[in-house]
Structure formats: structure tokens, C-alpha cells
Design an enzyme around this catalytic site. Structure first.
Site, PDB file in Angstrom:
ATOM      1  N   LYS A 223     -19.915  10.776  19.058  1.00  0.00           N
ATOM      2  CA  LYS A 223     -19.616  11.908  18.138  1.00  0.00           C
ATOM      3  C   LYS A 223     -20.601  12.840  18.316  1.00  0.00           C
ATOM      4  CE  LYS A 223     -17.696   9.596  14.094  1.00  0.00           C
ATOM      5  NZ  LYS A 223     -16.478  10.167  14.152  1.00  0.00           N
TER       6      LYS A 223
ATOM      7  N   HIS B  65      -9.617   1.201  20.588  1.00  0.00           N
ATOM      8  CA  HIS B  65      -8.952   2.196  21.291  1.00  0.00           C
ATOM      9  C   HIS B  65      -9.268   2.069  22.722  1.00  0.00           C
ATOM     10  CE1 HIS B  65      -7.990   3.543  17.309  1.00  0.00           C
ATOM     11  NE2 HIS B  65      -9.161   3.961  17.111  1.00  0.00           N
TER      12      HIS B  65
ATOM     13  N   ASP C 167      -2.705   0.012  17.171  1.00  0.00           N
ATOM     14  CA  ASP C 167      -3.685   0.705  17.574  1.00  0.00           C
ATOM     15  C   ASP C 167      -3.065   2.228  17.845  1.00  0.00           C
ATOM     16  OD1 ASP C 167      -5.539   2.064  19.072  1.00  0.00           O
ATOM     17  OD2 ASP C 167      -6.784   0.369  19.393  1.00  0.00           O
ATOM     18  N   HIS C 168      -3.326   2.911  17.269  1.00  0.00           N
ATOM     19  CA  HIS C 168      -2.129   4.197  17.326  1.00  0.00           C
ATOM     20  C   HIS C 168      -2.456   4.858  18.564  1.00  0.00           C
ATOM     21  CE1 HIS C 168      -5.724   6.261  15.729  1.00  0.00           C
ATOM     22  NE2 HIS C 168      -5.588   7.205  16.115  1.00  0.00           N
TER      23      HIS C 168
ATOM     24  N   ASP D 103       0.326  -6.864  -7.700  1.00  0.00           N
ATOM     25  CA  ASP D 103      -0.889  -7.222  -6.948  1.00  0.00           C
ATOM     26  C   ASP D 103      -0.936  -7.997  -5.922  1.00  0.00           C
ATOM     27  OD1 ASP D 103      -3.762  -8.122  -6.652  1.00  0.00           O
ATOM     28  OD2 ASP D 103      -4.328  -7.292  -8.348  1.00  0.00           O
ATOM     29  N   VAL D 104      -1.312  -7.803  -4.730  1.00  0.00           N
ATOM     30  CA  VAL D 104      -1.245  -8.712  -3.560  1.00  0.00           C
ATOM     31  C   VAL D 104      -1.737 -10.016  -3.662  1.00  0.00           C
ATOM     32  CG1 VAL D 104      -0.451  -6.577  -2.022  1.00  0.00           C
ATOM     33  CG2 VAL D 104      -2.944  -7.424  -2.352  1.00  0.00           C
TER      34      VAL D 104
ATOM     35  N   GLY E  78       0.911  -1.285   0.006  1.00  0.00           N
ATOM     36  CA  GLY E  78       0.117  -0.102   0.068  1.00  0.00           C
ATOM     37  C   GLY E  78       1.067   1.328  -0.183  1.00  0.00           C
TER      38      GLY E  78
ATOM     39  N   LEU F  15      -2.263   6.560   3.978  1.00  0.00           N
ATOM     40  CA  LEU F  15      -1.495   6.377   5.380  1.00  0.00           C
ATOM     41  C   LEU F  15      -0.056   6.377   4.998  1.00  0.00           C
ATOM     42  CD1 LEU F  15      -1.930   5.492   8.210  1.00  0.00           C
ATOM     43  CD2 LEU F  15      -1.543   3.135   7.382  1.00  0.00           C
TER      44      LEU F  15
ATOM     45  N   THR G 194       1.563   3.546  -1.973  1.00  0.00           N
ATOM     46  CA  THR G 194       1.036   4.873  -2.663  1.00  0.00           C
ATOM     47  C   THR G 194      -0.152   5.517  -2.095  1.00  0.00           C
ATOM     48  OG1 THR G 194      -0.322   3.400  -4.214  1.00  0.00           O
ATOM     49  CG2 THR G 194       2.004   4.267  -4.957  1.00  0.00           C
TER      50      THR G 194
HETATM   51  P1  NAD Z   1      -5.668   3.909   0.292  1.00  0.00           P
HETATM   52  O1  NAD Z   1      -6.897   3.418  -0.260  1.00  0.00           O
HETATM   53  O2  NAD Z   1      -5.272   5.250   0.188  1.00  0.00           O
HETATM   54  O3  NAD Z   1      -4.592   3.103   0.009  1.00  0.00           O
HETATM   55  C1  NAD Z   1      -4.505   1.656  -0.438  1.00  0.00           C
HETATM   56  C2  NAD Z   1      -3.125   1.203  -1.076  1.00  0.00           C
HETATM   57  O4  NAD Z   1      -3.492  -0.290  -1.424  1.00  0.00           O
HETATM   58  C3  NAD Z   1      -2.852   1.863  -2.393  1.00  0.00           C
HETATM   59  O5  NAD Z   1      -1.387   1.893  -2.330  1.00  0.00           O
HETATM   60  C4  NAD Z   1      -3.315   0.863  -3.365  1.00  0.00           C
HETATM   61  O6  NAD Z   1      -2.454   1.040  -4.529  1.00  0.00           O
HETATM   62  C5  NAD Z   1      -2.951  -0.443  -2.731  1.00  0.00           C
HETATM   63  N1  NAD Z   1      -3.762  -1.209  -3.193  1.00  0.00           N
HETATM   64  C6  NAD Z   1      -4.890  -1.545  -3.367  1.00  0.00           C
HETATM   65  N2  NAD Z   1      -5.257  -2.840  -4.107  1.00  0.00           N
HETATM   66  C7  NAD Z   1      -4.190  -3.490  -4.023  1.00  0.00           C
HETATM   67  C8  NAD Z   1      -3.774  -4.631  -4.561  1.00  0.00           C
HETATM   68  N3  NAD Z   1      -4.794  -5.654  -5.080  1.00  0.00           N
HETATM   69  N4  NAD Z   1      -2.431  -5.028  -4.657  1.00  0.00           N
HETATM   70  C9  NAD Z   1      -1.760  -4.211  -4.220  1.00  0.00           C
HETATM   71  N5  NAD Z   1      -1.994  -3.110  -3.671  1.00  0.00           N
HETATM   72  C10 NAD Z   1      -3.041  -2.549  -3.742  1.00  0.00           C
HETATM   73  O7  NAD Z   1      -5.916   3.457   1.906  1.00  0.00           O
HETATM   74  P2  NAD Z   1      -5.122   3.935   3.190  1.00  0.00           P
HETATM   75  O8  NAD Z   1      -6.063   5.154   3.554  1.00  0.00           O
HETATM   76  O9  NAD Z   1      -3.669   4.282   3.021  1.00  0.00           O
HETATM   77  O10 NAD Z   1      -5.467   2.786   4.263  1.00  0.00           O
HETATM   78  C11 NAD Z   1      -4.565   1.678   4.124  1.00  0.00           C
HETATM   79  C12 NAD Z   1      -4.939   0.923   5.536  1.00  0.00           C
HETATM   80  O11 NAD Z   1      -4.492   1.576   6.846  1.00  0.00           O
HETATM   81  C13 NAD Z   1      -6.324   0.414   5.748  1.00  0.00           C
HETATM   82  O12 NAD Z   1      -6.356  -0.783   6.209  1.00  0.00           O
HETATM   83  C14 NAD Z   1      -6.883   1.389   6.602  1.00  0.00           C
HETATM   84  O13 NAD Z   1      -7.746   0.983   7.220  1.00  0.00           O
HETATM   85  C15 NAD Z   1      -5.777   1.512   7.460  1.00  0.00           C
HETATM   86  N6  NAD Z   1      -5.481   2.994   8.056  1.00  0.00           N
HETATM   87  C16 NAD Z   1      -5.442   4.124   7.549  1.00  0.00           C
HETATM   88  C17 NAD Z   1      -5.566   5.296   7.972  1.00  0.00           C
HETATM   89  C18 NAD Z   1      -5.400   6.666   7.124  1.00  0.00           C
HETATM   90  O14 NAD Z   1      -5.239   7.818   7.988  1.00  0.00           O
HETATM   91  N7  NAD Z   1      -5.523   6.761   5.858  1.00  0.00           N
HETATM   92  C19 NAD Z   1      -5.639   5.345   9.284  1.00  0.00           C
HETATM   93  C20 NAD Z   1      -5.508   4.095  10.023  1.00  0.00           C
HETATM   94  C21 NAD Z   1      -5.714   3.041   9.442  1.00  0.00           C
END
Ligand code: NAD
Length: 486
Positions: free
Chosen positions: A339, A240, A177-178, A85-86, A13, A18, A15
Site C-alpha cells: 500500500k 490474488h 478470486d476476482h 437467517d442463515v 446476502g 456486493l 441486500t
Molecule cells: P454486507 O455486510 O454489505 O452484506 C451482508 C449481507 O448478509 C446482507 O444482505 C445481510 O442481510 C446478510 N446477512 C447478515 N447476517 C445474516 C444472517 N445471519 N442470515 C442471513 N443473512 C445475513 O457485506 P458485503 O460487502 O456484501 O460482503 C459479502 C461477502 O462478500 C463477504 O464475504 C465479503 O468478504 C465478500 N466480498 C465483498 C466485496 C464488496 O465489494 N462488498 C468484495 C469482495 C468480497
């Protein structure tokens, strides 16, 4: 003293939001502080096709504002990228080669962290392929960092756990769990175990009740699609709140190692009473926000965009937990989260019993409270009985206060930096253990079942208040009251 950590982190992930917003700046901070020097490598992977240079550009954009240019460039050399692709086994061969090449280039012997910053539905699949496609190092360590949520029920969490354990042992799994990486949550242990005065009193003999409040002023905002399936119970309580409760309710660990801490927390979680329908109605209150009487534009939850008009989702939960151990016999642990509340706060209030000594004044000794305010404005307050400044011998409550300075706050590592550091360092103290997660799910599932069948009332509350009146009544039944009133 800063010890260099040798590690190779693979970000799945790479790109995503997060990674860009929180993970790369955190890794860069570890580099600036000297935890990462020469012997580290970062391999990014996602579905998107990028060259190494394009990936480095992306990371540069996410970290470089106001940073030393040479330092940024030195850091970026450690980054490389491969699209995969995972869900496709074939893609793991390329990733394998990329990881091996990065290891050789930067002299990292084993020590692999796989960070799963992807949608939760991929967690189990990736873990299994890491093993079957031979991506684990045969030297040093292999660790996996898992984002939240960990399942959506006990059943799905257990399924994920089973998938993970085909490839990783529990001590290799770092469930994020941040809230656990927040400075003031980490302060619970030193306050409790570092002060014999508090440690001796941390039980039913001295503590009247414990309160944990996670209140948000925001409404559902743009997250209705997700939130309406989760509600406060799954969004804030299962994870949390329960993790914070773990630090408060745990037995004293035999030492401060992660294994001993997890054991001590698990002992407490094992004693948590799980409620049936009657218990859910007696000990829990669910609510949903109505329009605000004070703030224009704060509409009712069911009038928010994308929320079904007949939604029964809880935007507020308050409850009373019971730990059936000798330490906590008869001591309620109150929790609440909602909320559109009157104030935004994450805080812990530990209410100590009032002493029985009589001075004979108008005001006698009262209950005292240790408050650990996590955010905003992190601080710790302990109230104490003292003499009222007057010519008679009444007592009054005085406050002992501490707050970190602005400089200390600026230097405090963000939770993601801390968690990445701890995972590289092999310290699992601030990560969620499977047993605790499983217990939290069993507890929450029992409530969810009652709510799904609509066998408990859904109490409305006005936006910009501290929740339904019934949540105050819940405490009043025990002769208690919320310390934080908004
Ligand atoms: P996002 O949608 O912005 O990014 C998802 C990433 O997964 C991208 O890089 C995408 O290319 C990749 N991806 C999707 N399908 C794929 C596949 N089949 N093969 C390979 N790569 C693939 O999501 P995010 O917001 O970055 O969140 C990622 C994780 O972190 C989630 O589990 C989310 O619950 C968790 N999370 C995110 C945040 C946040 O602030 N964004 C906070 C806490 C937890």
C-alpha cells in the site's frame, strides 16, 4: 454464438453491498447478452424482511441507470425474495419452497447455484444446511460460489473445506478470486500455450526470473479494523498473487478443460518450497509505510485512524518463491504487493535471459521482458534485441506493444459477470482450487508465524515510493532488478 443458460441462482446476502454493486449488474449483463432468457430465476435471501416488489425495486435501483426500461422490467420478473437467517435451520424450509416455486414458474430443471455473498463465518453453516434441509436439486447441477476470504489460515481454511465437502464435491465448489476473472490474467494462458516460441522457452533454460507486482497507491483508508489483522500478506499475497502465479508456474495442461488446468496448477503448487524462519528472512522482506516526503496528508501507517500505534502489520511484502520442478530449477519468482506505493499497478514481468551471441558493438544483446499489464491501462509489451539505428553494429531493445481499444475495453465483461457466467456454464478454470488455496495458506502461514513472533525485521518505507530498499537488495543478490520501478 450465445447459448442460453438455464439456471436458478440463490443469492445469500441479497441486500448486501456486493450483491447490489456487483452481482445484480453482472446478472443483468448476462441477460442483455442473451445468456439468460426465459428459463432462469433469481431468489434473494437475507435477514432483512422485504416483499418481492421491494426486492425488485432494490435490484432495479442497482441496475437501471441508463438502461432500457422494458428490458429491465422483463428481467426483474425473474426475481423473488424470502427473508431467512442463515444460522437458523427452520428458515431453510421457506427458502426451499421459494426455490421450488421459482423453478416451476420459469421452467428451470434443477441447475442450482448458491451464491454466498455473506460474511465468511457463514459459508460452512450454509453449505451444511443446504444439504441437510434438502435444498439441492435432484436434477441438473448444484454448485456453490464462495466469496473470499477462504479461511484466515490453513487451519481455518481446512475446517471450512471440511464443512463444504460434507455437502459439495470439489467440482461443485467455485471459489471466487476476482483477479482470475480479469482479462489480462486470462491472457497468460493464450500467450504461453498459444505461441510455440514462448511455450518452448517457458522454463529455466530461457527465463531468468518472473515478477508479479500488485501495487496500490491507497493507504489503509477506512479498512484499518480488518487490514491490521491481515496485512499485505493475507490481503493480497495469499489469494490474488498466488492465483496469478499458478497460471505462470503451472505445467502445460493436457487440454484446456478446467480439470486439466487445475491438475497442472496443482502439480506446480505441490513443488512450492515452504520457508522456515531462515528462509523467511533470506527470501522475504516485510515493510510498513512511513509518512510521505512528497504528498501532504499521507501519514505513517501507525498514524492512520484506528491503527494501533505499535502495530507491526506488514503493508508491504516482497519475496522470492521457488518451485522445485525440473522446469523451474533455479528460477526465482519474485512477488511484491504494498500500500501507499508510488504507482498503482497489477502487472507480470517475465524476464528472459540475454543471448550469448557477440556482435562486437558497444551494446550487446540484453535480457528481454514480456510484460502483461493487468491494470490500469491493460496492455502487453515484449522487448526484443534489434539493431541500433546507427553506422555501427550495436544492438538496442525495441518494444512490441499491444493494447485493447477503448471499444474492446468497454465490451470486456467485468470479472463478476465472467465468473457468474462460467459457474452457470460449469467452467471452473478461473476459480481457485482447494489444493492451490491450501498450499497458499501453508506457505503464507509459515511466514505469518515468523512475523507473529517478530523474528524478521519490519522495514519502514516512505509512502509514495516503491517500498523498502531491502526489496531491491533481495533481487540484487541474484543479479536481478525489478522491471517496474514506479
Ligand atoms: P454486507 O455486510 O454489505 O452484506 C451482508 C449481507 O448478509 C446482507 O444482505 C445481510 O442481510 C446478510 N446477512 C447478515 N447476517 C445474516 C444472517 N445471519 N442470515 C442471513 N443473512 C445475513 O457485506 P458485503 O460487502 O456484501 O460482503 C459479502 C461477502 O462478500 C463477504 O464475504 C465479503 O468478504 C465478500 N466480498 C465483498 C466485496 C464488496 O465489494 N462488498 C468484495 C469482495 C468480497
Amino acid at each position: 454464438m450465445v447459448n442460453e443458460l438455464q439456471t436458478l441462482v440463490t443469492f445469500f446476502g441479497a441486500t448486501g453491498d456486493l450483491a447490489k454493486r456487483l452481482l445484480y449488474p453482472s446478472v443483468f449483463n448476462l441477460y442483455k447478452k442473451g445468456y439468460l432468457k426465459e428459463h432462469f430465476a433469481i431468489v434473494g435471501t437475507s435477514r432483512q424482511k422485504l416483499s418481492d416488489a421491494e426486492y425488485q425495486d432494490m435490484v432495479r435501483t442497482s441496475i437501471s441507470e441508463g438502461q432500457d426500461k422494458d428490458q429491465v422490467e422483463g428481467f426483474l420478473k425473474h426475481f423473488s425474495y424470502i427473508a431467512s437467517d442463515v444460522t437458523d435451520a427452520a428458515g431453510y424450509a421457506g427458502l426451499h419452497d421459494q426455490i421450488e416455486a421459482a423453478s416451476d414458474k420459469f421452467g428451470v430443471e434443477g441447475n442450482r447455484i448458491f451464491y454466498l455473498a455473506v460474511a465468511p463465518r457463514f459459508f460452512g453453516t450454509i453449505a451444511q444446511y443446504l444439504k441437510s434441509e434438502g435444498l439441492m436439486a435432484d436434477k441438473g447441477y448444484n454448485r456453490i460460489m464462495i466469496e473470499k476470504p477462504f479461511g484466515t489460515s490453513y487451519e481455518t481454511a481446512e475446517q471450512l473445506q471440511n464443512e463444504l465437502t460434507t455437502a459439495f464435491n470439489e467440482d461443485q465448489v467455485y471459489r471466487i478470486d476476482h483477479f482470475m476473472g480479469k482479462e489480462m490474467v486470462m491472457n497468460i494462458a493464450p500467450l504461453r500455450f498459444g505461441n510455440p516460441m514462448l511455450n518452448t522457452a517457458w522454463n529455466k533454460d530461457y527465463i531468468k526470473n518472473v515478477q508479479v507486482t500488485l501495487a496500490e497507491t491507497l493507504g489503509v483508508e477506512e479498512r484499518a479494523g480488518y487490514y491490521d489483522t491481515a496485512g499485505a500478506l493475507l490481503d493480497m499475497i495469499q489469494n490474488h498473487t498466488m492465483q496469478i502465479i499458478g497460471w505462470l508456474a503451472m505445467e502445460e495442461p493436457k487440454d484446456f478443460s478446467d480439470v486439466a488446468i487445475r491438475d497442472a496448477k496443482n502439480a506446480a503448487f505441490s513443488s512450492l518450497e515452504i520457508y522456515d524462519e531462515k528462509g523467511a528472512n533470506r527470501y522475504f522482506v516485510r515493510g510498513q509505510y512511513e509518512a510521505s516526503k512528497t504528498v501532504a496528508g499521507h501519514v505513517a501507517y501507525t498514524d492512520e485512524p484506528d491503527v494501533p500505534k505499535d502495530s507491526k502489520t506488514n503493508t508491504y511484502i516482497a519475496g522470492e518463491l521457488h518451485f522445485n520442478t525440473p522446469r523451474w530449477e533455479g528460477v526465482p519468482f519474485y512477488i511484491r504487493s504494498g500500500k501507499r506505493m508510488a504507482a498503482k499497478t497489477t502487472r507480470i514481468d517475465v524476464v528472459f535471459k540475454a543471448g550469448a551471441f557477440k556482435f562486437g558493438g558497444q551494446q550487446e544483446p540484453q535480457e528481454t521482458v514480456l510484460s502483461i499489464v493487468v491494470s490500469p491501462d491493460a496492455h502487453i509489451t515484449m522487448s526484443m534485441n534489434a539493431k541500433e539505428v546507427s553506422d555501427n553494429f550495436s544492438t538496442q531493445l525495441i518494444d512490441l506493444n499491444w493494447a485493447p481499444t477503448d471499444k474492446q475495453k468497454a465490451e470486456t465483461p467485468a470479472p463478476y459477470e465472467r465468473m457468474l457466467h462460467d459457474a452457470m456454464d460449469g467452467n471452473g478454470s478461473n476459480f481457485a482450487d482447494w489444493h492451490g488455496v491450501a498450499t497458499a495458506w501453508k506457505f503464507v502461514d509459515a511466514l505469518s508465524d515468523v512475523y507473529a513472533e517478530d523474528k524478521a525485521p519490519l522495514f519502514p518505507y516512505d509512502s509514495d515510493t516503491m517500498g523498502p530498499k531491502e526489496a531491491d537488495d533481495l533481487l540484487a543478490q541474484n543479479g536481478d532488478a525489478w522491471v517496474f520501478k514506479g
